[in-house]
Design a protein around this motif. Structure first.
Motif, PDB file in Angstrom:
ATOM      1  N   LYS A 132      28.824  19.771  63.322  1.00  0.00           N
ATOM      2  CA  LYS A 132      29.426  20.495  62.200  1.00  0.00           C
ATOM      3  C   LYS A 132      30.853  19.985  61.962  1.00  0.00           C
TER       4      LYS A 132
ATOM      5  N   ALA B  60      29.917  17.380  56.002  1.00  0.00           N
ATOM      6  CA  ALA B  60      30.340  17.844  54.682  1.00  0.00           C
ATOM      7  C   ALA B  60      31.856  17.974  54.647  1.00  0.00           C
TER       8      ALA B  60
ATOM      9  N   SER C 122      27.149  16.435  47.430  1.00  0.00           N
ATOM     10  CA  SER C 122      26.781  17.353  48.510  1.00  0.00           C
ATOM     11  C   SER C 122      26.399  18.728  47.951  1.00  0.00           C
TER      12      SER C 122
ATOM     13  N   GLY D  54      22.808  18.024  48.795  1.00  0.00           N
ATOM     14  CA  GLY D  54      22.972  18.449  50.189  1.00  0.00           C
ATOM     15  C   GLY D  54      22.618  19.919  50.355  1.00  0.00           C
ATOM     16  N   CYS D  55      23.206  20.750  49.484  1.00  0.00           N
ATOM     17  CA  CYS D  55      22.961  22.196  49.542  1.00  0.00           C
ATOM     18  C   CYS D  55      21.708  22.598  48.780  1.00  0.00           C
TER      19      CYS D  55
ATOM     20  N   MET E 209      25.733  11.523  52.757  1.00  0.00           N
ATOM     21  CA  MET E 209      25.421  12.930  52.519  1.00  0.00           C
ATOM     22  C   MET E 209      23.901  13.051  52.341  1.00  0.00           C
TER      23      MET E 209
HETATM   24  O1  LIG Z   1      26.035  24.062  54.225  1.00  0.00           O
HETATM   25  C1  LIG Z   1      26.104  23.163  55.054  1.00  0.00           C
HETATM   26  O2  LIG Z   1      26.729  23.301  56.100  1.00  0.00           O
HETATM   27  C2  LIG Z   1      25.478  21.820  54.807  1.00  0.00           C
HETATM   28  C3  LIG Z   1      26.425  20.833  54.241  1.00  0.00           C
HETATM   29  C4  LIG Z   1      25.745  20.175  53.089  1.00  0.00           C
HETATM   30  C5  LIG Z   1      24.580  20.949  52.945  1.00  0.00           C
HETATM   31  N1  LIG Z   1      24.444  21.858  53.850  1.00  0.00           N
END
Ligand SMILES: O=C(O)[C@@H]1CCC=N1
Ligand SMILES: NC(=O)C1=CN([C@@H]2O[C@H](COP(=O)(O)OP(=O)(O)OC[C@H]3O[C@@H](n4cnc5c(N)ncnc54)[C@H](OP(=O)(O)O)[C@@H]3O)[C@@H](O)[C@H]2O)C=CC1
Length: 267
Positions: free
Chosen positions: A67, A98, A168, A172-173, A119
């Protein structure tokens, strides 16, 4: 080439799975704070498992899968290991964190090492990911090696670093919000009388097929939506209701909320 992973959770583990296909499991080494997690994944993928220090000292590509908030402490311990090998055996850092820039990761690692910032998203686990990447000071052959190893992860797109946070917030999300939508679509089906398993299958296949229509037809999503809405029909009633509830505005705001939070992570 050796590919090492430090942090084998949801994302690091998914990327490791893809790299085992792209580079061969024999060249992959996994490390994780809770070693049993790395061991279980290594057993499943047929790769090796070791410590953070081993990954940092022998791997050519060092994937950082912790993280963002844990990155500094983790790299602080490894900085001397990286420094001691940098001259004799160069390596590339690969960050998926991220919000953290290449500059920040290099500062944490102790020097301006060659670096790739990517990403990914969780569908990488199936080879259906969307992965943006940028890099600095990476040799063309190293980049080619990395792209080959990553190919089984999904769609790779090179972007300038200043677009990574926005990307992202979309891909990403995005899977989390798509899952929310699939769950809600299935809930509606159950409310209308479908068995849960059928409702979920129909909802997920509908999202998959609709996404393929956008990608493969090249048509605007609005035009594809229009093609589903018969005049005086049922779908336009749902469109009307979703507009009343500001569905599209809510999704756009979700992306911007995630974008702002991602930028905060880098401060
Ligand atoms: O929310 C999160 O920690 C991760 C980072 C990008 C997508 N999900
Ligand atoms: N999840 C996602 O969809 C996405 C995540 N990312 C990025 O990927 C990174 C990882 O996120 P995610 O996989 O979701 O998080 P997880 O919590 O699932 O995984 C993080 C892993 O790192 C391990 N870890 C923590 N500290 C250390 C350490 N010092 N040494 C070795 N391993 C350590 C944890 O071990 P333990 O088993 O002990 O908890 C855990 O397995 C983040 O930087 C995130 O921003 C990027 C795109 C999408």
């Amino acid at each position: 080439m050796k590919y090492g992973f430090i942090g084998c959770g949801n994302m690091g583990g998914a990327v490791a799975r893809a790299v085992c296909k792209g580079a061969g499991a024999g060249d992959v080494l996994l490390a994780n704070r809770t070693p049993a997690k790395a061991q279980a994944l290594a057993d499943e993928l047929g790769c090796a498992c070791g410590t953070n220090e081993q990954v940092a000292s022998i791997c050519d590509f060092i994937f950082l899968g912790v993280k963002p908030q844990m990155m500094e402490d983790m790299l602080d311990v490894l900085a001397p290991v990286l420094e001691s090998r940098a001259e004799s055996r160069p390596f590339v850092l690969v960050t998926m964190a991220a919000g953290l820039s290449m500059h920040q990761i290099r500062q944490m690692a102790g020097s301006g090492y060659p670096i790739i910032r990517m990403m990914p998203n969780t569908p990488v686990a199936l080879g259906a990911g969307m992965i943006q990447y940028c890099y600095d000071d990476v040799e063309p052959e190293q980049l080619q090696e990395w792209l080959c190893a990553m190919a089984p992860a999904g769609q790779l797109d090179e972007v300038p670093e200043n677009l990574i946070d926005a990307a992202s917030a979309v891909s990403g999300c995005g899977p989390a919000w798509v899952y929310q939508f699939i769950e809600a679509l299935a809930d509606g089906g159950v409310a209308a009388g479908l068995p849960r398993a059928k409702a979920q299958e129909y909802a997920a296949q509908t999202v998959l097929g609709s996404a393929r229509m956008v990608l493969e037809s090249g048509q605007h999503p609005g035009a594809l939506k229009d093609a589903v809405c018969s005049p005086g029909g049922s779908t336009i009633q749902g469109v009307r209701l979703l507009e009343q509830r500001a569905f599209r505005g809510a999704v756009t705001d979700a992306v911007l909320a995630a974008y702002e939070k991602t930028k905060e992570l880098g401060k």
